[in-house]
Scaffold this motif. Structure first.
Motif, PDB file in Angstrom:
ATOM      1  N   UNK A  82       0.727  -1.223  -0.107  1.00 36.42           N
ATOM      2  CA  UNK A  82      -0.162   0.133  -0.085  1.00 36.42           C
ATOM      3  C   UNK A  82       0.859   1.396   0.033  1.00 36.42           C
ATOM      4  N   UNK A  83       2.091   1.123  -0.045  1.00 39.49           N
ATOM      5  CA  UNK A  83       2.931   2.463   0.019  1.00 39.49           C
ATOM      6  C   UNK A  83       2.776   3.324  -1.368  1.00 39.49           C
ATOM      7  N   UNK A  84       2.217   2.858  -2.404  1.00 39.95           N
ATOM      8  CA  UNK A  84       1.889   3.524  -3.446  1.00 39.95           C
ATOM      9  C   UNK A  84       0.871   4.567  -3.060  1.00 39.95           C
ATOM     10  N   UNK A  85      -0.108   4.379  -2.269  1.00 36.11           N
ATOM     11  CA  UNK A  85      -0.950   5.356  -1.805  1.00 36.11           C
ATOM     12  C   UNK A  85      -0.568   6.552  -1.083  1.00 36.11           C
ATOM     13  N   UNK A  86       0.337   6.319  -0.404  1.00 35.71           N
ATOM     14  CA  UNK A  86       1.408   7.424   0.407  1.00 35.71           C
ATOM     15  C   UNK A  86       2.101   8.132  -0.542  1.00 35.71           C
ATOM     16  N   UNK A  87       3.010   7.373  -1.716  1.00 32.93           N
ATOM     17  CA  UNK A  87       3.894   7.884  -2.494  1.00 32.93           C
ATOM     18  C   UNK A  87       3.091   9.001  -3.310  1.00 32.93           C
TER      19      UNK A  87
END
Length: 500
Positions: A82-87
């Motif tokens: 899910x780090x793409x959502x933060x990125x």
């Protein structure tokens, strides 16, 4: 000369009845004595009931201690996913020149690989019997892929890394569920499944806190954008924990070397008593586990129910985006993401523990789903900042119902282990269709209210409740049928019953 027959005394029939009653009573007493004797015989190899209880307590403590690393692994599993959502909040889309539906496609493509690999992975794990090697190996590979996401330059590069990330990450969750089901009885499994899923939930809290620190402090370091550092750091952390996991994760009871012979024997005996047959007695099922699972309509039915709720929980991947609608800056937005998930983790633990103790599943699921629906309704009804933030708490806790449902599934498809391995993998893989569809439920054009998105979540959550209710009625009918058969045969000790 023929001897005349003596007439029976009127009291003879009563005496006969009395004799039969005494005989039946004696038979019942003997049966109860035999039952107690049988129970004592089962515990004799462990030194008697009290010695067994102490040994079992020690065994569970040792297993729980080793299994606890699964929580850490699941935190990293979801952070890397899910780090793409933060990125996205720090230039990810701009630097890769993403347009239109390309960002949702990056989210959804992960679940294509995830779906493809879950069943083969669990079948291989059941055959290999070494989760202590297999799961950490997969973890190292997905950590490397996460790092490589940080060096991508365009949509195609990011698409490939996301696809293969899902391909490898597919091994973990169904594998972890299968591993838990090899060690814990039905009365213990719900809480352990909940503790595992706490890793999922806390990843949303810790992931956003970590992302907040990295994205606010690493911009431009060594000439790299902060979002690239996010992938570098989190991927490297995953690799480091994987190397530790090799020495901590347990294998299956029959092959674990860190148990004493007595503990190993008890671990296998517990599972045999729980389902009436031992895992190791069912080796012939390994060849047809796939057929057994896919020919059982209940596997498909529960897969559909889980898929419906997965769509309802699709807000998870867009949580930073939804929190941003409250109107705060990037850093505060990421910090505000954490409290709802901490609250959800507390609800998960409490609800699952109570579900295990009461041996009831459906109403625990129902309560959590309904509270989540209330959260969706609040979000649809108002743009008030406080109300929408409260709604995020109510929405997040609905994961508790999902976790109880996963424990219910594991309880229902208890044996043989080959079928359980495929069933758990298939149900989880099928449900990822909900994540693929859910990736397109939150288009930016529907923001900032996202009323249509919340409406879809209300509908799918309601559909999930209906399917769970039908499933409950079915299991109750099977339990009644089993009770009737036992009464007919005069069986005194109840056999296997489905938890409803």
């Amino acid at each position: 000369m023929a001897i005349p027959n003596e007439k029976a005394s009127p009291n003879d029939s009563d005496a006969g009845i009395e004799i039969r009653s005494l005989a039946e009573g004696e038979k019942g007493s003997i049966s109860r004595v035999e039952h107690a004797s049988s129970r004592d015989d089962k515990d004799a190899e462990f030194g008697g009931p009290e010695s067994r209880r102490l040994l079992e307590k020690k065994l569970l403590f040792k297993v729980d201690l080793r299994m606890s690393i699964l929580i850490v692994i699941y935190i990293l599993n979801y952070i890397d996913r899910n780090n793409a959502a933060a990125a996205r909040l720090r230039g990810f889309e701009d630097d890769l020149n993403l347009t239109g539906q390309q960002f949702p496609t990056l989210l959804s493509i992960l679940y294509v690989g995830y779906i493809i690999m879950q069943i083969p992975s669990n079948m291989f794990l059941n055959w290999l019997g070494r989760p202590s090697l297999y799961l950490p190996f997969c973890m190292v590979v997905w950590g490397v892929i996460s790092v490589l996401t940080g060096i991508t330059k365009n949509f195609i590069g990011a698409l490939l890394t996301r696809f293969f990330l899902g391909f490898v990450e597919a091994a973990f969750f169904p594998g972890a569920l299968f591993l838990l089901s090899k060690w814990y009885t039905r009365q213990e499994l719900g809480l352990r499944t909940a503790m595992l899923y706490v890793g999922n939930i806390t990843s949303n809290a810790f992931g956003t806190l970590m992302a907040s620190g990295i994205l606010s402090g690493m911009q431009g370091k060594l000439g790299h954008a902060a979002w690239r550092w996010l992938f570098y750091i989190e991927g490297s952390l995953t690799i480091a924990v994987a190397l530790l996991a090799v020495f901590i994760l347990p294998d299956f009871p029959a092959t674990s070397k860190w148990l004493s012979p007595e503990e190993r024997s008890l671990a296998m005996k517990r599972m045999e008593e729980d389902a009436g047959v031992g895992d190791e007695d069912q080796a012939e099922g390994r060849a047809n586990g796939l057929v057994l699972a896919l020919s059982d309509w209940r596997v498909w039915f529960t897969a559909l129910a889980l898929t419906a709720q997965t769509v309802a929980l699709s807000f998870n991947a867009f949580f930073p985006t939804l929190t941003a609608t409250l109107g705060y800056n990037r850093t505060v937005t990421l910090l505000l993401c954490a409290p709802p998930w901490i609250f959800a983790a507390i609800v998960v633990f409490t609800l699952s523990r109570h579900s295990d103790k009461s041996q009831e599943r459906f109403y625990h699921i129902l309560g959590s789903y309904l509270v989540g629906i209330v959260g969706f309704i609040i979000a649809v009804s108002t743009m008030n900042t406080a109300a929408r933030y409260i709604a995020l708490f109510l929405m997040a806790q609905s994961y508790a119902g999902l976790i109880v449902f996963l424990a219910w599934i594991s309880n229902t498809f208890a044996r043989p282990p080959s079928k359980r391995a495929v069933a758990l993998a298939f149900i989880n893989a099928f449900s990822q269709l909900g994540n693929i569809g859910g990736s397109y439920v939150w288009p930016s054009g529907w923001g900032p209210t996202y009323r249509n998105s919340y409406g879809i979540c209300i509908a799918t959550s309601g559909f999930g409740i209906l399917l769970c209710f039908i499933f409950k009625l079915h299991l109750q009918s099977l339990n009644r049928k089993a009770e009737a058969e036992e009464r007919e045969k005069g069986v005194e000790r109840p056999g296997f019953r489905y938890i409803v």
